[in-house]
Design an enzyme around this catalytic site. Structure first.
Site, PDB file in Angstrom:
ATOM      1  N   LYS B  81     -10.071  -4.952  -2.921  1.00  0.00           N
ATOM      2  CA  LYS B  81      -8.950  -5.492  -2.145  1.00  0.00           C
ATOM      3  C   LYS B  81      -7.967  -4.364  -1.850  1.00  0.00           C
ATOM      4  O   LYS B  81      -7.642  -3.584  -2.760  1.00  0.00           O
ATOM      5  CB  LYS B  81      -8.298  -6.588  -2.992  1.00  0.00           C
ATOM      6  N   SER B 156      -5.900 -15.009  -1.650  1.00  0.00           N
ATOM      7  CA  SER B 156      -5.640 -13.905  -0.748  1.00  0.00           C
ATOM      8  C   SER B 156      -6.711 -12.810  -0.775  1.00  0.00           C
ATOM      9  O   SER B 156      -6.713 -11.948   0.099  1.00  0.00           O
ATOM     10  CB  SER B 156      -4.284 -13.268  -1.090  1.00  0.00           C
ATOM     11  N   SER B 180      -5.738 -16.622  -5.992  1.00  0.00           N
ATOM     12  CA  SER B 180      -6.280 -15.680  -4.997  1.00  0.00           C
ATOM     13  C   SER B 180      -7.622 -15.056  -5.334  1.00  0.00           C
ATOM     14  O   SER B 180      -8.236 -14.436  -4.471  1.00  0.00           O
ATOM     15  CB  SER B 180      -5.269 -14.566  -4.734  1.00  0.00           C
TER      16      SER B 180
END
Lengths: 65, 470
Positions: B81, B156, B180
């Site tokens: 990420k 996310s 997330s």
């Protein structure tokens, strides 16, 4: 604890140094209101000596067992 | 061994590279070939660093040929990420504001994986500043679900879920502040581990909420997650909130069965208002655990709505505080949804925020009392499978806000309690969408939920299903 009104949100945001207009304040009321409602039963009921760091004590006490 | 190395699990490819059955170059090239095919459909990568990755892979192969192995993941290509700082690399945090931000330090979690020998493939897409549960991103576009393009990945850690599911990377770091990691794992059919608050250092990871942020992996299997956690977990001088709790052998834990363990099924909240297909996956999963020898009992949990509310109050204020300078100086540079979420934190007084934080200890103690007789609690990650990107696009779809509220209903309470939770692929809808369930453990007891997850994956094959390009 009741959810804040648009006027209250305007005042709190101004005090935080990031003023918002009434339209934004109205939107925030709707958005964050349910969180205030959900926390209402807890707000104002916590014992005097309760520190936020109690969380880590509870976490680690369990881990130690 | 698969003819396509990218289809192997993290542990399998690490072992194949160590045994010289597969070279790091072959593994890396295999991922890059899949990235080239899938990226135009998924938008899962923020940056692809093919040339550099192959160079590092070649160096890993050369070192291995000389008998030098850097660590247990020597030569294994990974992408993470785009919120984990790596010195000298652009780290966008999914935002316009940090589009050109070059990190000067490397996050501890990332460094520990690098020290284990991993190769960097690039960086993965994410919700802007990790503040969105669907995978929409106003600046870089939405990430698509590899099992059904046009459906959300969850956020996310949207790119992490999508890329791991499509076998573009063997694993990926995500972060979980309100769900997330678990939501992309659920929606994309991969395994995702939200760690206990304090288990993995957050130094060098973009902050969203200092009380709730956790670092964790998304991978194909519980065993892969266990290996990654073992490499990353533990105290860190750069992050005093990373606690020096004992570190068990997580990978060894995954070899054990569930016989003798007790799994709790909540009798309310997590079983209410479920999509019928999610409900039947829950029933079928419980049946698997029974067959495997686990005891299944009902648990009566404290009011989860109060926990979710407290979580929202804490998150909103802490996120607004981190972003205050940019809220003043650059509000126009946020996507409209993220700006609105950040503004929510301005509406909460200091007293209310501190009350929400002060209640956290008693709330965790109450949860522990309610779950004293179980080793883990099983619950859906979300009441629904992945909605379409269009129907969850706030601002353009009439019911999007309601859809989003429903998505995060089952994840936020766990963040407030700081507990570890493992999302495991548990089934598919008739429409081909993955369904994941979460195993919620005790504080710092990731080993038990990884053990349960691994036992489930030995008994089922949902985690092995590979999406196909349309």
């Amino acid at each position: 604890m009741t959810r804040p009104t648009e006027k209250e949100i305007g005042a709190i945001a101004s005090a935080a140094g990031v003023p918002v207009d009434m339209e934004v304040a109205a939107r925030i009321t709707n958005s964050i209101g349910p969180a205030f409602d959900g926390f209402a039963a807890i707000a104002g009921t916590l014992p005097f000596d309760l520190e936020p760091s109690t969380f880590v004590l509870v976490q680690t006490a369990k881990a130690a067992r | 061994m698969s003819s396509e190395p990218a289809l192997m699990s993290l542990t399998a490819v690490a072992s194949a590279i160590a045994d010289k059955r597969v070279s790091s170059r072959e593994a890396t090239q295999s991922c890059l070939d899949r990235i080239a095919k899938w990226q135009p459909h998924l938008n899962a990568f923020m940056a692809i660093e093919a040339e550099e990755a192959l160079k590092v892979a070649d160096a890993a192969d050369a070192a291995l040929a000389k008998g030098s192995r850097r660590g247990p993941l020597h030569g294994v290509p990974l992408a993470h990420k785009d919120m984990y700082y790596e010195a000298g690399k652009v780290v966008t945090c999914g935002s316009r504001i940090r589009r050109d931000f070059v990190a000067t330090t490397t996050s501890t979690a990332l460094q520990r994986l690098k020290d284990a020998g991993t190769v960097r493939l690039g960086s993965l897409q994410m919700a802007e500043f990790a503040y969105g549960p669907t995978g929409h991103n106003a600046h870089f576009g939405p990430v698509h679900n590899p099992f059904k393009l046009g459906h959300v990945t969850g956020g996310s850690s949207s790119g992490s879920g999508s890329a791991v599911a499509a076998r573009l990377t063997f694993a990926a770091l995500g972060s979980d502040t309100g769900g997330s990691i678990r939501m992309p794992a659920h929606f994309c059919g991969v395994t995702g581990l939200k760690t206990t608050v304090g288990r993995v250092s957050r130094a060098g990871a973009m902050p969203l909420s200092q009380s709730l942020d956790t670092v964790g992996p998304l991978a194909r299997t519980a065993e892969d997650c266990a290996v990654l956690l073992g490499l990353m977990a533990g105290a860190d001088p750069a992050d005093p909130t990373a606690l020096p709790e004992p570190l068990p052998d997580y990978a060894a834990a995954t070899a054990q069965s569930v016989k003798g363990l007790t799994i709790g099924v909540p009798n309310t909240f997590y079983v209410d208002d479920l999509d019928p297909e999610v409900a039947s996956v829950l029933d079928a999963t419980i049946a698997v655990f029974k067959r495997e020898g686990a005891n299944i009992v009902q648990v009566d949990l404290p009011d989860q709505r109060q926990l979710a509310s407290a979580s929202q109050l804490v998150l909103a204020v802490e996120a607004a505080a981190f972003h205050k300078r940019w809220l003043i100086e650059r509000p126009q540079d946020y996507g409209p949804q993220v700006l609105m979420r950040l503004q929510n934190g301005l509406a909460i007084s200091g007293v209310t925020y501190l009350e929400a934080l002060r209640w956290r200890g008693p709330a965790l103690a109450a949860h522990m009392a309610a779950t004293a007789n179980v080793d883990a609690v099983i619950a859906p990650v979300s009441p629904i499978p992945a909605p379409t990107i269009a129907e969850s696009d706030v601002g353009n779809a009439p019911n999007a806000e309601a859809v989003i509220q429903r998505l995060t209903r089952f994840t936020r309470p766990i963040n407030y309690l700081g507990l570890p939770s493992l999302s495991i692929p548990s089934g598919f809808t008739k429409n081909g969408l993955p369904v994941g369930l979460q195993l919620v453990g005790r504080s710092f007891d990731e080993a038990t939920i990884l053990r349960i997850g691994a036992a489930f994956q030995r008994a089922t094959d949902f985690h092995e299903k590979v999406p196909l390009l349309p």
